[in-house]
Write a protein that holds these residues in place. Structure first.
Motif, PDB file in Angstrom:
ATOM      1  N   TYR A 159      39.387  39.825   5.850  1.00  0.00           N
ATOM      2  CA  TYR A 159      39.895  38.930   4.809  1.00  0.00           C
ATOM      3  C   TYR A 159      40.839  39.678   3.869  1.00  0.00           C
ATOM      4  O   TYR A 159      41.957  39.249   3.608  1.00  0.00           O
ATOM      5  CB  TYR A 159      38.727  38.336   4.012  1.00  0.00           C
ATOM      6  N   ASN A 160      40.357  40.823   3.369  1.00  0.00           N
ATOM      7  CA  ASN A 160      41.155  41.566   2.397  1.00  0.00           C
ATOM      8  C   ASN A 160      42.471  42.067   2.975  1.00  0.00           C
ATOM      9  O   ASN A 160      43.481  42.101   2.289  1.00  0.00           O
ATOM     10  CB  ASN A 160      40.347  42.751   1.844  1.00  0.00           C
ATOM     11  N   ASN A 204      34.671  41.115   5.296  1.00  0.00           N
ATOM     12  CA  ASN A 204      35.415  41.355   4.054  1.00  0.00           C
ATOM     13  C   ASN A 204      36.730  42.079   4.300  1.00  0.00           C
ATOM     14  O   ASN A 204      37.747  41.759   3.696  1.00  0.00           O
ATOM     15  CB  ASN A 204      34.571  42.184   3.076  1.00  0.00           C
ATOM     16  N   ASP A 260      29.179  42.498   7.417  1.00  0.00           N
ATOM     17  CA  ASP A 260      29.742  42.164   6.109  1.00  0.00           C
ATOM     18  C   ASP A 260      31.024  42.954   5.854  1.00  0.00           C
ATOM     19  O   ASP A 260      32.008  42.416   5.354  1.00  0.00           O
ATOM     20  CB  ASP A 260      28.695  42.498   5.028  1.00  0.00           C
ATOM     21  N   SER A 294      33.147  49.775   1.152  1.00  0.00           N
ATOM     22  CA  SER A 294      33.590  49.290  -0.162  1.00  0.00           C
ATOM     23  C   SER A 294      32.881  50.078  -1.270  1.00  0.00           C
ATOM     24  O   SER A 294      32.866  51.305  -1.219  1.00  0.00           O
ATOM     25  CB  SER A 294      33.330  47.790  -0.258  1.00  0.00           C
TER      26      SER A 294
END
Lengths: 269, 269, 269, 269
Positions: C157-158, C154, C150, C75
Motif C-alpha cells: 500500500y505504502n 502495508n 501485515d 516499520s
C-alpha cells in the motif's frame, strides 16, 4: 510411580490473590432458573418458598464461611460481601467463589423439602458465581444499590406483567407488548386502576429483596446447674448473647440503613 | 431508584478469560471431609458408597456442562478436563469453576440417599475448586499421572494404616509411628506378612481411582411403532447409539490408555 | 522512620507469572511515530536509516536480555520471542515487558547518530509494549506470519501511495481515494504500468521485514601470544566460534524457513 | 498472504485492565546500576549528576504521559503515581509500565550529556518496572513513606560506609564489618565523632530523595503584539500561568506535606 516426576505440573497453577484492602463481592446466580422455576411450579411473580429457601442457603453460607459482612439477595441471585481486611484463604479468588457456590448449592438441595414440602426436587440445580473487588465504601454501597434498584425494576415489571396474564387473560406476548415503553409511573397506574393494587403496599421482601446482616441477640436459655450446697440440680434461666444472621427487607440505597448499622462498613470490621 | 447511576460498578469486574489452546482443568476437593467422613461413618480406608457417590456427581457434571473430555477422581477430589478448543462461556475461569463445584455439590446431596440409604446426611457439605491450564498434551497427561500417583501413595499408606488399627489393635498414633519412614516395599511387606494381603489384589477402584470418559454405546430399546398397513401398534427392537459417561479403573500413567482412547487428546476434540 | 511499619504495602503487588511451557512474545511499537517520522524527515515509504536503527536496537535487546529465540520487526514495531522453557526472572510478565522496551528505547537514542548522522534527534521517543503467550509452535508461527503478512500489506500500500504522491503529484487525499477498494493485484498493476516498478523486485527488507536469529559464526581474530622459549610476543591467527544475532529478510510464513532453522522451535531450546 | 487466516492469534492477548478507583503506581529501577555506576565513575555515596539526570527523566515522563499526580525518586529508582480516576489507555497495566520505562530510558540517554558533560555514556542502560495498585489514600501515602524511609536508611548507611572507606582508609569489607549490627544512633555517632559530620546537615536531596509535583507558576514573558492603531509591533510583558513539574526535597511521611498540597489526593484529581 514416582509422584515427584510429575509434580512440576503444580507450577502451572496461577496465583489469584485478591488485591488487599478491597471489599470482595461474590455474586451467585441460578443456572437456567427460568426453566427450573417452571418445572417446579414456582408461583409467579414471586414464590415465597423459593425466596425463603434462597435466604436459608445464604444464611448457611454466611455461617459456614469466614468474614462475610453482609449479603443481599433477590430473585435467583445472592451477593456476598467479604470484609476488606479478610485474610481468609489468603484472599484467593477461586477459594472465595467455589466455597460460596458449593455451600449454597448443597444447601439448596438439603433444605429444599423444608420449604417445598411435597413438591419434589426433580434434579440438582446449578449456580454460577463471579467475583468483583470494590476499593471504597462508596463503591460497595453503589454495588448493593445497583442490585436493589435492579430488584425494584424487575419486580415492578413482573408484578404488572403477571397481573395482565393471570387476571386480564393476556398472553405473555400481549402482556409484553402492553408494557413496551412504559415508565415506572405507567406501571404503577396500571396496577392501581386495573387491579386496585397499590404497589407500595406489596410485600417488602418482593420490592426490596433480602439483606442479611450479623446481629447480637439475647437468648434466654434454661440451664441445669448444681449449686454447691444443694444435692439436686436446679434449673435456672441464663441470658446468652449470640451473633446471628438476620434477614431484613429494607432500603439500602439511602443513608439510613448505613447510619443504623455503621459496624458493617467500619474500618476494622 | 435510577439503576443507571449505579451501573458504573459493572466496570470493576475483571476479565478472567483462559488462554486459548490450553487444556483447562478444574479440580474440586471436599471441604473438611476428614470430619465429614467421621460424622457419616465412612468405612476406612475406602467407603464404596462414598466413592460411588463422588463418581455419580462427576458424571452429572460431565453431562450437564459442556466440553469436558475426561475426568479423574480419587478420595474426596475430582479433576475435570475441558477441551483445548472449548469456547464455553468464552472460556471465563469463574464460570468453569463455579459451574463445576455447584453442580457437584447439589448432586452430592441429591443423590446421597441412593448410595447411603438409611445413613442420614447431617448437613450440606462444601467443596472448593481451582483452575489450572496446561498448554501441551504431555503436561495434561503428567497432571493426571500426578493425581493417580497420589492416589496410589495415599491408598497404600491408608490400607496398611487401617489394618494396623483395625486388626492389630494399634492406636492411630502407634500406627503412624510404625509407618514413619517406610517405603512402598516395606508397606507391601507388612500387608503380606502380617495380614496376608497382596496389595495388588486390592480393588482397582481403590488403587487406581476412577477415570470418566465418553463412550459410544449401543442400546437395544423397544419401541412401539405403527406400520402403514396395520391397525395395531407393534413392538420392535431398535438399536440406538448414545454417548455416555463411563467409569474406568485403569492405569492412565502409561501409554496404553492413551493409545486405546486417542480421541481424548485429538486436536479437534 | 521505621520502614517496617510501611512494608505491608509490598503485599499489594500482584503476581504476574507467565504460564509455563508457552512461548512468550513481547511486541513493541513506537509511540506517535507518525509524527516522529515526519519531524525527523524519514524517507517515505521506507527509510533505511530508521529500519537499520530499529534492527540495531533489537539486536541489542537480544544480546543484553536472556532467552530470546527469535525476533521479527517491520516499520516501527518489533516482536521478541522468549523460549518456552525460559525461567528468566521467574517468567514475570512485567520484567519481560519493561526490560525489552527500556533497553530498546535507550539503544534507540544511543545508536541514533550511527544511522542518522547529521540529522539531530529532537526529543527522546517513547515505545509501548505488550505481552502475549502462545501454547503451541503452530500458534507462534501463525503469530509471526500475521506480522509478516501485515508487513506485506502495508508495504505494498505504502509503496503505491508514495509513488502516486511523489511521482504523480497527487495529494495524499487523492492518493488515498485512488487506492480505495483496490486489491493487491490492482496495486501491483498500478506500480508496473504507471511507474514501471515490479513490486517483487523491491528490496526484501521492505517486503519481508527483518528476522533476527542466533547463528554460530567463525571469526578469524589476530591474537598476540608469547611462546615459551621466545622473548618476543608473536601474532597468530585464531578461529573463534561465536554465537551472533543475524538479520535475515526472508519469508517466515512458509515451511522452508522453519525447516532450515529447526533449532528455533526445538523443544529443549 | 491472507492476513485474516492468522488473525486468530490476537485472541491470545489477555486483558490487563487495572481495577478502577485505585492509585496506580509504576516503580522503575535501574538494571545492574551497581556496575553501571562504577563504570561511569559515579561519586559515592551520592552523585549529583546522576540524581539530577534521574529527576530530569522523571519530569519528562510526567510531562509526556497522562495523569501522573506525583512521583518520588531516590538512588536509581523512581515511582510514578497515576490518578485514581485515570482512564488513560483504558487503564491497561502493560501500557502504563512500558510507556513509563521506555520514556525514562530514552530520556536517560538523551539528556545524559547535559549532566555528565565529558563523561561519555558507554552503553545504553536498562530499567525494569512493576505496577502496584493502592485502593486507599492511606495505602498510597504508606507506599511513598516506605520508599522515603528506605531512602533514609540506605543513605545513612552509605554515608558512613563511604566515610570509613574514603577517609579512614578501611576496605569495603572492613567498613561493612564495622557497621554490622549498628543502629541509626550508632551511625550518627560515628559520623559525628569520627568525621565531624552532623547527618541532619547533609543535603536534603540525599536524605529525603526527590518529590515531583505539579505546580502552577506565573511566568512573565515578553510578547510582540501589534496594536490596532499603530504601525509597528510593540513588546509587552504578559504574565502566563503554567503548570510545571517541580522537584521538592522534603518529608512526605508526616502530615504536613499532604496538608500543604491537598490537591494531590483530592477525589476529583
Amino acid at each position: 510411580m514416582a509422584k515427584s516426576k510429575f509434580e512440576y505440573v503444580r507450577d502451572f497453577e496461577a496465583d489469584d490473590t485478591c488485591l488487599p484492602n478491597c471489599w470482595i463481592v461474590v455474586r451467585l446466580d441460578g443456572r437456567n432458573f427460568h426453566r427450573f422455576s417452571e418445572q417446579h411450579e414456582f408461583k409467579k411473580p414471586n414464590d415465597d418458598r423459593a425466596l425463603h429457601l434462597m435466604t436459608k442457603c445464604a444464611q448457611t453460607v454466611m455461617q459456614e464461611l469466614e468474614d462475610i459482612a453482609i449479603a443481599y439477595g433477590q430473585s435467583d441471585e445472592y451477593s456476598f460481601v467479604f470484609k476488606k481486611k479478610s485474610r481468609w484463604f489468603k484472599r484467593r479468588a477461586s477459594k472465595f467463589m467455589t466455597h460460596v457456590v458449593s455451600q449454597f448449592a448443597s444447601s439448596y438441595v438439603f433444605y429444599w423439602k423444608d420449604y417445598f414440602k411435597d413438591q419434589q426436587l426433580m434434579y440438582p440445580p446449578g449456580f454460577d458465581g463471579r467475583i468483583v473487588l470494590y476499593p471504597s465504601n462508596q463503591n460497595l454501597k453503589d454495588y448493593l444499590s445497583w442490585r436493589q434498584a435492579d430488584c425494584h425494576i424487575n419486580n415492578l415489571y413482573n408484578t404488572v406483567f403477571w397481573m395482565l396474564v393471570q387476571r386480564s387473560g393476556l398472553t405473555p406476548v400481549q402482556a409484553q407488548d402492553r408494557l413496551q415503553g412504559t415508565l415506572a409511573g405507567d406501571k404503577n397506574e396500571i396496577l392501581f386502576s386495573e387491579f386496585n393494587i397499590n404497589y407500595n403496599n406489596e410485600p417488602l421482601m418482593y420490592r426490596k429483596g433480602t439483606v442479611l446482616i450479623w446481629q447480637k441477640t439475647n437468648e434466654v436459655v434454661t440451664k441445669k446447674i448444681k449449686l454447691p450446697k444443694e444435692a439436686e440440680e436446679k434449673e435456672v434461666e441464663v441470658t446468652r448473647t449470640r451473633t446471628k444472621v438476620v434477614p431484613l427487607h429494607c432500603d439500602i440505597i439511602g443513608d439510613q440503613f448505613w447510619e443504623e448499622y455503621p459496624e458493617i462498613l467500619a474500618e476494622d470490621s
